[in-house]
Scaffold this motif. Sequence first.
Motif, PDB file in Angstrom:
ATOM      1  N   ASN A  30      63.973  53.246  35.441  1.00 44.12           N
ATOM      2  CA  ASN A  30      64.850  52.469  36.312  1.00 44.12           C
ATOM      3  C   ASN A  30      64.860  51.016  35.887  1.00 44.12           C
ATOM      4  O   ASN A  30      65.881  50.350  35.948  1.00 44.12           O
ATOM      5  CB  ASN A  30      64.394  52.561  37.771  1.00 44.12           C
ATOM      6  CG  ASN A  30      64.560  53.958  38.330  1.00 44.12           C
ATOM      7  OD1 ASN A  30      65.597  54.581  38.165  1.00 44.12           O
ATOM      8  ND2 ASN A  30      63.523  54.450  38.993  1.00 44.12           N
ATOM      9  N   ASN A  31      63.688  50.519  35.512  1.00 44.36           N
ATOM     10  CA  ASN A  31      63.610  49.143  35.048  1.00 44.36           C
ATOM     11  C   ASN A  31      62.399  48.978  34.139  1.00 44.36           C
ATOM     12  O   ASN A  31      61.537  49.856  34.048  1.00 44.36           O
ATOM     13  CB  ASN A  31      63.556  48.158  36.220  1.00 44.36           C
ATOM     14  CG  ASN A  31      62.314  48.337  37.078  1.00 44.36           C
ATOM     15  OD1 ASN A  31      61.201  48.205  36.583  1.00 44.36           O
ATOM     16  ND2 ASN A  31      62.493  48.641  38.347  1.00 44.36           N
ATOM     17  N   GLN A  33      59.569  45.841  33.067  1.00 46.13           N
ATOM     18  CA  GLN A  33      59.097  44.502  33.427  1.00 46.13           C
ATOM     19  C   GLN A  33      58.159  43.986  32.338  1.00 46.13           C
ATOM     20  O   GLN A  33      57.423  44.755  31.728  1.00 46.13           O
ATOM     21  CB  GLN A  33      58.363  44.556  34.778  1.00 46.13           C
ATOM     22  CG  GLN A  33      59.224  45.175  35.885  1.00 46.13           C
ATOM     23  CD  GLN A  33      58.597  45.120  37.260  1.00 46.13           C
ATOM     24  OE1 GLN A  33      58.080  44.099  37.672  1.00 46.13           O
ATOM     25  NE2 GLN A  33      58.669  46.227  37.996  1.00 46.13           N
ATOM     26  N   LEU A  48      62.182  41.047  34.877  1.00 48.99           N
ATOM     27  CA  LEU A  48      62.513  42.454  35.084  1.00 48.99           C
ATOM     28  C   LEU A  48      63.911  42.689  34.562  1.00 48.99           C
ATOM     29  O   LEU A  48      64.819  41.902  34.853  1.00 48.99           O
ATOM     30  CB  LEU A  48      62.428  42.804  36.571  1.00 48.99           C
ATOM     31  CG  LEU A  48      62.810  44.232  37.010  1.00 48.99           C
ATOM     32  CD1 LEU A  48      62.033  44.640  38.261  1.00 48.99           C
ATOM     33  CD2 LEU A  48      64.300  44.396  37.268  1.00 48.99           C
ATOM     34  N   ARG A  50      66.861  45.726  34.371  1.00 50.25           N
ATOM     35  CA  ARG A  50      67.198  47.035  34.908  1.00 50.25           C
ATOM     36  C   ARG A  50      67.798  47.908  33.809  1.00 50.25           C
ATOM     37  O   ARG A  50      68.296  47.419  32.798  1.00 50.25           O
ATOM     38  CB  ARG A  50      68.171  46.883  36.075  1.00 50.25           C
ATOM     39  CG  ARG A  50      67.646  45.989  37.164  1.00 50.25           C
ATOM     40  CD  ARG A  50      68.438  46.082  38.452  1.00 50.25           C
ATOM     41  NE  ARG A  50      68.131  44.994  39.367  1.00 50.25           N
ATOM     42  CZ  ARG A  50      67.018  44.846  40.047  1.00 50.25           C
ATOM     43  NH1 ARG A  50      66.044  45.731  39.921  1.00 50.25           N
ATOM     44  NH2 ARG A  50      66.841  43.829  40.858  1.00 50.25           N
ATOM     45  N   ASP A  92      58.559  51.929  34.952  1.00 52.01           N
ATOM     46  CA  ASP A  92      58.347  52.710  36.169  1.00 52.01           C
ATOM     47  C   ASP A  92      58.535  54.198  35.883  1.00 52.01           C
ATOM     48  O   ASP A  92      59.250  54.585  34.993  1.00 52.01           O
ATOM     49  CB  ASP A  92      59.305  52.268  37.259  1.00 52.01           C
ATOM     50  CG  ASP A  92      60.762  52.512  36.873  1.00 52.01           C
ATOM     51  OD1 ASP A  92      61.555  52.861  37.755  1.00 52.01           O
ATOM     52  OD2 ASP A  92      61.102  52.365  35.680  1.00 52.01           O
ATOM     53  N   GLU A  93      57.872  54.993  36.627  1.00 55.98           N
ATOM     54  CA  GLU A  93      58.112  56.427  36.555  1.00 55.98           C
ATOM     55  C   GLU A  93      59.063  56.799  37.689  1.00 55.98           C
ATOM     56  O   GLU A  93      59.754  55.974  38.212  1.00 55.98           O
ATOM     57  CB  GLU A  93      56.788  57.175  36.674  1.00 55.98           C
ATOM     58  CG  GLU A  93      55.893  56.968  35.471  1.00 55.98           C
ATOM     59  CD  GLU A  93      54.674  57.857  35.504  1.00 55.98           C
ATOM     60  OE1 GLU A  93      54.312  58.354  36.577  1.00 55.98           O
ATOM     61  OE2 GLU A  93      54.087  58.058  34.438  1.00 55.98           O
ATOM     62  N   ALA A  94      59.098  58.048  38.081  1.00 56.06           N
ATOM     63  CA  ALA A  94      60.018  58.480  39.131  1.00 56.06           C
ATOM     64  C   ALA A  94      59.747  57.741  40.433  1.00 56.06           C
ATOM     65  O   ALA A  94      60.635  57.490  41.226  1.00 56.06           O
ATOM     66  CB  ALA A  94      59.896  59.980  39.350  1.00 56.06           C
ATOM     67  N   GLY A  95      58.509  57.343  40.621  1.00 53.07           N
ATOM     68  CA  GLY A  95      58.162  56.627  41.840  1.00 53.07           C
ATOM     69  C   GLY A  95      58.044  55.153  41.604  1.00 53.07           C
ATOM     70  O   GLY A  95      58.877  54.541  40.959  1.00 53.07           O
ATOM     71  N   THR A  96      56.991  54.569  42.113  1.00 57.23           N
ATOM     72  CA  THR A  96      56.840  53.119  42.070  1.00 57.23           C
ATOM     73  C   THR A  96      55.724  52.655  41.150  1.00 57.23           C
ATOM     74  O   THR A  96      55.554  51.468  40.945  1.00 57.23           O
ATOM     75  CB  THR A  96      56.539  52.593  43.481  1.00 57.23           C
ATOM     76  OG1 THR A  96      55.377  53.245  43.974  1.00 57.23           O
ATOM     77  CG2 THR A  96      57.708  52.863  44.418  1.00 57.23           C
ATOM     78  N   LEU A  98      53.741  51.458  38.053  1.00 53.18           N
ATOM     79  CA  LEU A  98      54.042  50.843  36.766  1.00 53.18           C
ATOM     80  C   LEU A  98      53.080  51.385  35.723  1.00 53.18           C
ATOM     81  O   LEU A  98      51.875  51.484  35.973  1.00 53.18           O
ATOM     82  CB  LEU A  98      53.904  49.324  36.847  1.00 53.18           C
ATOM     83  CG  LEU A  98      54.979  48.571  37.623  1.00 53.18           C
ATOM     84  CD1 LEU A  98      54.692  47.082  37.585  1.00 53.18           C
ATOM     85  CD2 LEU A  98      56.371  48.876  37.093  1.00 53.18           C
TER      86      LEU A  98
END
Lengths: 110, 114
Positions: A30-31, A33, A48, A50, A92-96, A98
């Motif tokens: 998704n992004n 950083q 960051l 995207r 990021d993975e599927a969740g939050t 890092l």
Amino acid sequence: SQQGEEDPQALSIQEGENATMNCSYKTSINNLQWYRQNSGRGLVHLILIRSNEREKHSGRLRVTLDTSKKSSSLLITASRAADTASYFCATDEAGTALIFGKGTTLSVSS
Amino acid sequence: EPEVTQTPSHQVTQMGQEVILRCVPISNHLYFYWYRQILGQKVEFLVSFYNNEISEKSEIFDDQFSVERPDGSNFTLKIRSTKLEDSAMYFCASSTGGSYNEQFFGPGTRLTVL
């Protein structure tokens, strides 16, 4: 699991030169950083970008993202001795969570 | 500028002892995280916390770890029975949202287990 991997592992330059660090990752994101860490200290968030962005600027920092190649680069222009630090990309993975790479250690000499 | 704070900066403990690491996230942030960095190694994700419950955790975050938000400002990581291999720098982070938002890190707590 995906992870960012930076290269080079170490980079030594003179003040005033540009420093370029690269990061590669393995799966979709998704992004991405970038962080800086001075020796033994905390992580400072730099920028960051995207997944739908290709380039981003912040002061002397320029970050690019190529999702087709699954890679990103961080360019520091007109480097200073104070830029000496380790630089990490984090994806990021599927969740939050890092996922950090091993980092590039930048040394800027005056 | 608001920042994440952590206490203590350095904690020394004996193997088998319990430790609690404390963090104060940025006040309007909703997501909280713990990461650790063993000396010379990568920063590793431990756990994320949202809406008073764990939203994600890694394999590292086993039964000896727990997190809590005891009040409106603090976020804690407890290690019940420390092991030598728990020696690391522990970082707290917070963000306003989930995947699309920057995570801001605290200065870290260096945990040394003897």
